[in-house]
Motif scaffolding. Structure first.
Motif, short mmCIF file in Angstrom:
data_model
loop_
_atom_site.label_atom_id
_atom_site.label_comp_id
_atom_site.label_asym_id
_atom_site.label_seq_id
_atom_site.Cartn_x
_atom_site.Cartn_y
_atom_site.Cartn_z
N LEU A 386 -5.48 -28.25 40.86
CA LEU A 386 -5.55 -29.60 41.41
C LEU A 386 -6.71 -29.74 42.39
CD1 LEU A 386 -1.74 -30.27 42.10
CD2 LEU A 386 -3.09 -30.87 40.07
N ALA A 387 -6.99 -28.68 43.15
CA ALA A 387 -8.08 -28.71 44.12
C ALA A 387 -9.43 -28.85 43.42
CB ALA A 387 -8.07 -27.44 44.97
N TRP A 388 -9.63 -28.11 42.32
CA TRP A 388 -10.92 -28.22 41.61
C TRP A 388 -11.06 -29.58 40.95
CZ3 TRP A 388 -11.94 -24.83 44.59
CH2 TRP A 388 -11.48 -23.52 44.58
N ALA A 389 -9.95 -30.14 40.48
CA ALA A 389 -9.99 -31.48 39.91
C ALA A 389 -10.38 -32.51 40.96
CB ALA A 389 -8.63 -31.83 39.30
N LEU A 390 -9.80 -32.39 42.15
CA LEU A 390 -10.12 -33.30 43.25
C LEU A 390 -11.58 -33.14 43.67
CD1 LEU A 390 -9.30 -35.32 45.45
CD2 LEU A 390 -8.53 -33.37 46.84
N SER A 391 -12.03 -31.91 43.75
CA SER A 391 -13.41 -31.63 44.17
C SER A 391 -14.41 -32.28 43.22
CB SER A 391 -13.64 -30.12 44.23
OG SER A 391 -15.01 -29.83 44.46
N MET A 392 -14.27 -32.04 41.92
CA MET A 392 -15.23 -32.58 40.96
C MET A 392 -15.16 -34.10 40.90
SD MET A 392 -16.87 -29.94 40.07
CE MET A 392 -17.96 -30.84 38.95
N GLY A 393 -13.94 -34.66 40.98
CA GLY A 393 -13.81 -36.11 40.93
C GLY A 393 -14.50 -36.79 42.09
N THR A 394 -14.25 -36.30 43.31
CA THR A 394 -14.83 -36.94 44.50
C THR A 394 -16.34 -36.68 44.59
OG1 THR A 394 -14.16 -34.99 45.78
CG2 THR A 394 -12.73 -36.91 45.87
N ASP A 395 -16.78 -35.47 44.25
CA ASP A 395 -18.21 -35.14 44.37
C ASP A 395 -19.06 -35.88 43.36
OD1 ASP A 395 -17.68 -33.40 46.44
OD2 ASP A 395 -17.60 -31.61 45.18
N ILE A 396 -18.60 -35.96 42.12
CA ILE A 396 -19.40 -36.53 41.05
C ILE A 396 -19.25 -38.05 40.95
CG2 ILE A 396 -19.87 -36.49 38.57
CD1 ILE A 396 -20.67 -33.97 40.19
N GLY A 397 -18.04 -38.56 41.18
CA GLY A 397 -17.83 -40.00 41.06
C GLY A 397 -18.73 -40.82 41.96
N GLY A 398 -19.06 -40.27 43.13
CA GLY A 398 -19.92 -40.98 44.07
C GLY A 398 -21.33 -41.20 43.57
N SER A 399 -21.75 -40.47 42.52
CA SER A 399 -23.12 -40.60 42.01
C SER A 399 -23.33 -41.90 41.24
CB SER A 399 -23.44 -39.42 41.08
OG SER A 399 -23.37 -38.19 41.76
N ALA A 400 -22.27 -42.56 40.82
CA ALA A 400 -22.37 -43.67 39.88
C ALA A 400 -22.98 -44.94 40.46
CB ALA A 400 -21.01 -43.99 39.29
N THR A 401 -22.85 -45.17 41.77
CA THR A 401 -23.35 -46.40 42.38
C THR A 401 -24.20 -46.07 43.61
OG1 THR A 401 -21.47 -46.66 43.89
CG2 THR A 401 -21.25 -47.60 41.68
N PRO A 402 -25.03 -47.00 44.05
CA PRO A 402 -25.89 -46.74 45.21
C PRO A 402 -25.14 -46.48 46.51
CG PRO A 402 -26.70 -48.63 43.97
CD PRO A 402 -25.35 -48.29 43.42
N ILE A 403 -23.87 -46.93 46.59
CA ILE A 403 -23.10 -46.76 47.83
C ILE A 403 -22.02 -45.69 47.71
CG2 ILE A 403 -23.50 -49.15 48.53
CD1 ILE A 403 -20.58 -49.73 47.64
N GLY A 404 -21.97 -44.99 46.56
CA GLY A 404 -20.90 -44.04 46.32
C GLY A 404 -20.95 -42.79 47.16
N ALA A 405 -22.14 -42.41 47.60
CA ALA A 405 -22.30 -41.22 48.43
C ALA A 405 -23.45 -41.45 49.40
CB ALA A 405 -22.58 -39.99 47.56
N SER A 406 -23.40 -40.78 50.52
CA SER A 406 -24.43 -40.98 51.54
C SER A 406 -25.81 -40.58 51.03
CB SER A 406 -24.08 -40.18 52.79
OG SER A 406 -22.85 -40.61 53.34
N ALA A 407 -25.87 -39.54 50.18
CA ALA A 407 -27.16 -39.11 49.63
C ALA A 407 -27.80 -40.23 48.82
CB ALA A 407 -26.96 -37.87 48.77
N ASN A 408 -26.99 -41.03 48.12
CA ASN A 408 -27.50 -42.15 47.33
C ASN A 408 -28.17 -43.18 48.23
OD1 ASN A 408 -25.69 -40.65 45.84
ND2 ASN A 408 -24.58 -42.39 45.01
N VAL A 409 -27.50 -43.49 49.33
CA VAL A 409 -28.02 -44.48 50.27
C VAL A 409 -29.35 -44.00 50.87
CG1 VAL A 409 -27.56 -45.76 52.39
CG2 VAL A 409 -25.70 -45.29 50.80
#
Length: 451
Positions: A386-409
């Motif tokens: 469950l931890a690896w599923a949560l990690s990949m979901g939160t880390d990768i999902g943020g890449s999809a939009t300009p505001i999804g992750a701080s690195a994108n902004v």
């Protein structure tokens, strides 16, 4: 208890809405909501002074396990000071490396190695973004890498946007590979007691498989733009010498040595028993000692706003945890999945990704940790899975939009400052498909490897 649950949920929803609107500094939002949790939830509704003490968690500094740990970590509640100390220490190290010219030197040196040819340079900078983000926060990596990319693109008379967009995605992907690469992983690791080695052998393998698919995708997607805008290549002899980027040879050497030591300590901390808080504090002290008279300047450059953001966030989440709201959420996921582990993991991965595409993935990860812990205990599902599923979901999902992750902004802001603004449409068209591909790969690997 019902009134406390309603109050905790309302405060948390208000926090999320204010974070999305970005009209108020995010550290002000989380600190205000954290204070509201302490006063309204714990004070007015529950009238429980011990809950306030538990949420602030100052006693954790006095625990031997905070500095040296043998065996599994105890479940963390309230402010995760181990995460705060570690991030602060890494911030000091990164500022020391930046001051010595390390990042600028590295980018120019690698670019000269491929003779500034666009295609090799494109792949090289994607690899550099992913590699550095495994050990340094992806926000910091993009901050320096995008700035240098913009300068190199100007020298080559090229559009920096294809480079920067691919670097953003690879930085987020590289950050998912290790415990210290992305803030959600730091929170997951310190809260659940996982080591650097645990991440690199689990999410790291997923990220490695994913990058071999996404890197070619970005090249073929942007290949028509990887040419000089004026039609002619610039003269390489006019490009800067990498050595000119080094501000101090002594500081540069010390920065490299400190960075290498940090990597070794993080990789071996499960064997040595040193916690990430001890490693972060030690690295910061050594960096400040090496800086000498410049140490106060490094301290002033620490991103205190981010640290305050984390502190307020942890307190707000503790309100949901203490009142049992997160346990109810775990029960909801359990009912939706019907006890089916495959469905449960799919909900965690894809639900986390969808949420992280539009809201900050840090509070979501912090919120979900006690949820997956409860699901693991109730359903008998391996917590690591469950931890690896949560990690990949939160880390990768943020890449999809300009505001999804701080690195994108940060990356898109640097592109705009250099005269190349990135519209929402262009960003999402480039990043959505690789995001979905990585999520499919993550889901498939977790199903095959762990179930």
């Amino acid at each position: 208890m019902f009134a406390a649950q309603i109050c905790a949920v309302v405060i948390f929803l208000i926090m999320f809405i204010l974070l999305i609107t970005e009209r108020i500094p995010r550290q002000v939002v989380t600190l205000s909501c954290g204070l509201a949790t302490l006063v309204l939830v714990f004070g007015v509704c529950l009238r429980d002074g011990s809950a306030v003490i538990e949420a602030l968690s100052f006693q954790s500094f006095l625990s031997p396990g905070f500095w040296y740990r043998v065996g599994e970590a105890e479940p963390s509640t309230g402010i995760n000071w181990e995460t705060i100390v570690f991030i602060a220490g890494m911030m000091v190290m990164v500022e020391g490396m930046a001051a010595s010219g390390f990042f600028r030197w590295l980018c120019i040196k690698l670019a000269r190695m491929v003779h500034f040819k666009p295609a090799p340079l494109f792949f090289l900078f994607m690899a550099l973004a992913a590699g550095l983000s495994m050990f340094i926060d992806s926000i910091t990596v993009i901050m320096f890498l995008a700035a240098v990319t913009a300068e190199l693109a100007r020298l080559l008379d090229m559009n920096p946007v294809p480079f920067i967009l691919s670097e953003i995605f690879c930085a987020n992907l590289g950050g998912s590979a290790t415990m210290c690469g992305d803030p959600p992983n730091i929170i997951i690791g310190t809260s659940l007691g996982y080591s650097f080695f645990d991440f690199i052998t689990n999410t790291g393998l997923i990220a490695l498989a994913a990058i071999f698919i996404t890197a070619p995708y970005f090249y073929f997607y942007f290949r028509k733009e990887l040419v000089p805008m004026g039609g002619r290549r610039a003269d390489p002899s006019t490009f800067p010498d990498p050595r000119a980027a080094i501000t101090s040879r002594r500081s540069f050497t010390l920065s490299c040595a400190i960075f290498a030591a940090a990597v070794v300590l993080l990789v071996t901390h499960a064997q040595t028993g040193l916690t990430v808080s001890t490693i972060g504090l030690a690295i910061a002290l050594v960096t400040l000692a090496a800086a000498g008279r410049e140490a106060p300047q490094l301290l002033r450059k620490i991103d205190c706003d981010t640290l305050l953001f984390f502190i307020g966030l942890f307190v707000a989440v503790s309100g949901l945890e203490h009142t049992g709201v997160l346990e109810l959420l775990a029960q909801l996921i359990e009912r939706l999945s019907g006890g089916n582990t495959y469905v449960m993991i799919s909900i965690i991965i894809w639900g986390s990704a969808l949420a992280s595409a539009f809201i900050d993935n840090i509070p979501f990860a912090a919120t979900m940790i006690p949820v997956i812990r409860t699901l693991s205990a109730a359903q008998g599902v391996d917590l690591e899975c469950l931890a690896w599923a949560l990690s990949m979901g939160t880390d990768i999902g943020g890449s999809a939009t300009p505001i999804g992750a701080s690195a994108n902004v940060v990356g898109t802001s640097i592109a705009a400052k250099n005269g190349f603004p990135v519209a929402w449409g262009r960003y999402c068209r480039a990043q959505t498909l690789p995001t979905v591909l990585v999520l499919i790969i993550s889901t498939a690997i977790i199903f095959v490897r762990y179930l």
